[in-house]
Design a protein around this motif. Structure first.
Motif, mmCIF file in Angstrom:
data_model
loop_
_atom_site.group_PDB
_atom_site.id
_atom_site.type_symbol
_atom_site.label_atom_id
_atom_site.label_comp_id
_atom_site.label_asym_id
_atom_site.label_seq_id
_atom_site.Cartn_x
_atom_site.Cartn_y
_atom_site.Cartn_z
ATOM 1 N N GLY A 77 -5.184 -4.054 -4.363
ATOM 2 C CA GLY A 77 -6.416 -4.822 -4.512
ATOM 3 C C GLY A 77 -6.139 -6.303 -4.659
ATOM 4 O O GLY A 77 -6.805 -7.137 -4.042
ATOM 5 N N GLN A 78 -5.136 -6.629 -5.447
ATOM 6 C CA GLN A 78 -4.762 -8.033 -5.635
ATOM 7 C C GLN A 78 -4.222 -8.624 -4.334
ATOM 8 O O GLN A 78 -4.557 -9.746 -3.963
ATOM 9 C CB GLN A 78 -3.719 -8.156 -6.743
ATOM 10 N N ALA A 79 -3.398 -7.869 -3.619
ATOM 11 C CA ALA A 79 -2.842 -8.351 -2.349
ATOM 12 C C ALA A 79 -3.945 -8.583 -1.315
ATOM 13 O O ALA A 79 -3.922 -9.577 -0.585
ATOM 14 C CB ALA A 79 -1.812 -7.361 -1.814
ATOM 15 N N LEU A 80 -4.929 -7.692 -1.258
ATOM 16 C CA LEU A 80 -6.007 -7.829 -0.279
ATOM 17 C C LEU A 80 -6.918 -9.011 -0.571
ATOM 18 O O LEU A 80 -7.530 -9.560 0.341
ATOM 19 C CB LEU A 80 -6.839 -6.542 -0.221
ATOM 20 N N SER A 81 -7.010 -9.415 -1.833
ATOM 21 C CA SER A 81 -7.861 -10.550 -2.184
ATOM 22 C C SER A 81 -7.088 -11.868 -2.187
ATOM 23 O O SER A 81 -7.651 -12.912 -2.516
ATOM 24 C CB SER A 81 -8.530 -10.320 -3.544
ATOM 25 N N GLY A 82 -5.824 -11.825 -1.808
ATOM 26 C CA GLY A 82 -4.992 -13.026 -1.798
ATOM 27 C C GLY A 82 -5.380 -14.004 -0.701
ATOM 28 O O GLY A 82 -6.077 -13.657 0.255
ATOM 29 N N PRO A 83 -4.929 -15.242 -0.839
ATOM 30 C CA PRO A 83 -5.255 -16.268 0.149
ATOM 31 C C PRO A 83 -4.653 -15.939 1.511
ATOM 32 O O PRO A 83 -3.526 -15.452 1.614
ATOM 33 C CB PRO A 83 -4.643 -17.544 -0.434
ATOM 34 N N GLY A 84 -5.417 -16.184 2.538
ATOM 35 C CA GLY A 84 -4.925 -16.019 3.899
ATOM 36 C C GLY A 84 -5.033 -14.616 4.471
ATOM 37 O O GLY A 84 -4.794 -14.427 5.658
ATOM 38 N N VAL A 85 -5.396 -13.628 3.653
ATOM 39 C CA VAL A 85 -5.555 -12.264 4.167
ATOM 40 C C VAL A 85 -6.839 -12.221 4.992
ATOM 41 O O VAL A 85 -7.891 -12.687 4.550
ATOM 42 C CB VAL A 85 -5.608 -11.225 3.026
ATOM 43 N N GLN A 86 -6.729 -11.691 6.203
ATOM 44 C CA GLN A 86 -7.888 -11.581 7.077
ATOM 45 C C GLN A 86 -8.203 -10.119 7.352
ATOM 46 O O GLN A 86 -7.336 -9.258 7.218
ATOM 47 C CB GLN A 86 -7.629 -12.303 8.390
ATOM 48 N N VAL A 87 -9.452 -9.875 7.742
ATOM 49 C CA VAL A 87 -9.898 -8.525 8.053
ATOM 50 C C VAL A 87 -10.497 -8.521 9.450
ATOM 51 O O VAL A 87 -11.272 -9.419 9.801
ATOM 52 C CB VAL A 87 -10.958 -8.036 7.045
ATOM 53 N N SER A 147 -9.449 0.042 -6.802
ATOM 54 C CA SER A 147 -9.516 0.984 -7.922
ATOM 55 C C SER A 147 -8.406 2.024 -7.848
ATOM 56 O O SER A 147 -7.940 2.513 -8.866
ATOM 57 C CB SER A 147 -10.883 1.667 -7.973
ATOM 58 N N GLU A 148 -7.977 2.345 -6.633
ATOM 59 C CA GLU A 148 -6.885 3.302 -6.442
ATOM 60 C C GLU A 148 -5.517 2.673 -6.695
ATOM 61 O O GLU A 148 -4.584 3.354 -7.097
ATOM 62 C CB GLU A 148 -6.906 3.871 -5.017
ATOM 63 N N ASP A 149 -5.403 1.350 -6.412
ATOM 64 C CA ASP A 149 -4.115 0.672 -6.513
ATOM 65 C C ASP A 149 -4.362 -0.805 -6.814
ATOM 66 O O ASP A 149 -4.718 -1.575 -5.916
ATOM 67 C CB ASP A 149 -3.353 0.835 -5.187
ATOM 68 N N ALA A 150 -4.167 -1.198 -8.069
ATOM 69 C CA ALA A 150 -4.449 -2.573 -8.493
ATOM 70 C C ALA A 150 -3.616 -3.593 -7.728
ATOM 71 O O ALA A 150 -4.106 -4.668 -7.373
ATOM 72 C CB ALA A 150 -4.216 -2.716 -9.995
ATOM 73 N N ALA A 151 -2.348 -3.279 -7.453
ATOM 74 C CA ALA A 151 -1.489 -4.212 -6.722
ATOM 75 C C ALA A 151 -2.017 -4.435 -5.303
ATOM 76 O O ALA A 151 -2.008 -5.556 -4.791
ATOM 77 C CB ALA A 151 -0.049 -3.708 -6.682
ATOM 78 N N ALA A 177 0.818 -1.217 0.000
ATOM 79 C CA ALA A 177 0.000 0.000 0.000
ATOM 80 C C ALA A 177 0.851 1.265 0.000
ATOM 81 O O ALA A 177 0.454 2.285 -0.551
ATOM 82 C CB ALA A 177 -0.925 -0.001 1.214
ATOM 83 N N GLY A 178 2.010 1.199 0.660
ATOM 84 C CA GLY A 178 2.838 2.389 0.811
ATOM 85 C C GLY A 178 2.375 3.267 1.960
ATOM 86 O O GLY A 178 2.810 4.396 2.100
ATOM 87 N N TRP A 179 1.488 2.729 2.791
ATOM 88 C CA TRP A 179 1.008 3.428 3.978
ATOM 89 C C TRP A 179 0.562 2.398 5.010
ATOM 90 O O TRP A 179 0.288 1.258 4.679
ATOM 91 C CB TRP A 179 -0.133 4.403 3.659
ATOM 92 N N ARG A 180 0.515 2.817 6.260
ATOM 93 C CA ARG A 180 0.101 1.922 7.336
ATOM 94 C C ARG A 180 -1.283 2.286 7.868
ATOM 95 O O ARG A 180 -2.024 1.427 8.323
ATOM 96 C CB ARG A 180 1.104 1.958 8.486
ATOM 97 N N GLU A 181 -1.635 3.555 7.810
ATOM 98 C CA GLU A 181 -2.918 3.992 8.357
ATOM 99 C C GLU A 181 -3.490 5.133 7.532
ATOM 100 O O GLU A 181 -2.758 6.034 7.132
ATOM 101 C CB GLU A 181 -2.714 4.459 9.802
ATOM 102 N N ARG A 182 -4.797 5.062 7.288
ATOM 103 C CA ARG A 182 -5.513 6.118 6.567
ATOM 104 C C ARG A 182 -6.936 6.218 7.096
ATOM 105 O O ARG A 182 -7.476 5.230 7.605
ATOM 106 C CB ARG A 182 -5.625 5.783 5.071
#
Length: 79
Positions: free
Chosen positions: A41-51, A35-39, A14-19
């Motif tokens: 978006g792809q990282a957030l939809s990757g396996p094992g990412v939790q929210v 939409s702001e950053d495709a990379a 992301a290039g940031w820690r908090e927004r």
């Protein structure tokens, strides 16, 4: 506005820690970030990412209010 936190490699991508971001739901937030950053978006939809919403892991949709804390957590490993 919701407080959005990125941890581990997700903050590197992301290039940031908090927004502060205004969004009505978790799915809308993810779509906006993608939409702001495709990379990112792809990282957030990757396996094992939790929210976590307000420090509780959620699966699926979640609705946000101006005081919600949203944390994106990278895949964990351990032994």
């Amino acid at each position: 506005m919701a407080r959005v936190l990125m941890f581990g490699r997700l903050s590197d991508v992301a290039g940031w820690r908090e927004r502060e971001i205004d969004s009505p739901s978790l799915s809308a937030l993810k779509a906006r970030l993608a939409s702001e950053d495709a990379a990112l978006g792809q990282a957030l939809s990757g396996p094992g990412v939790q929210v976590a919403l307000d420090q509780v892991i959620v699966r699926g949709e979640g609705f946000l209010n101006p005081r919600t804390e949203v944390a994106f957590l990278p895949p964990m490993s351990g032994g």
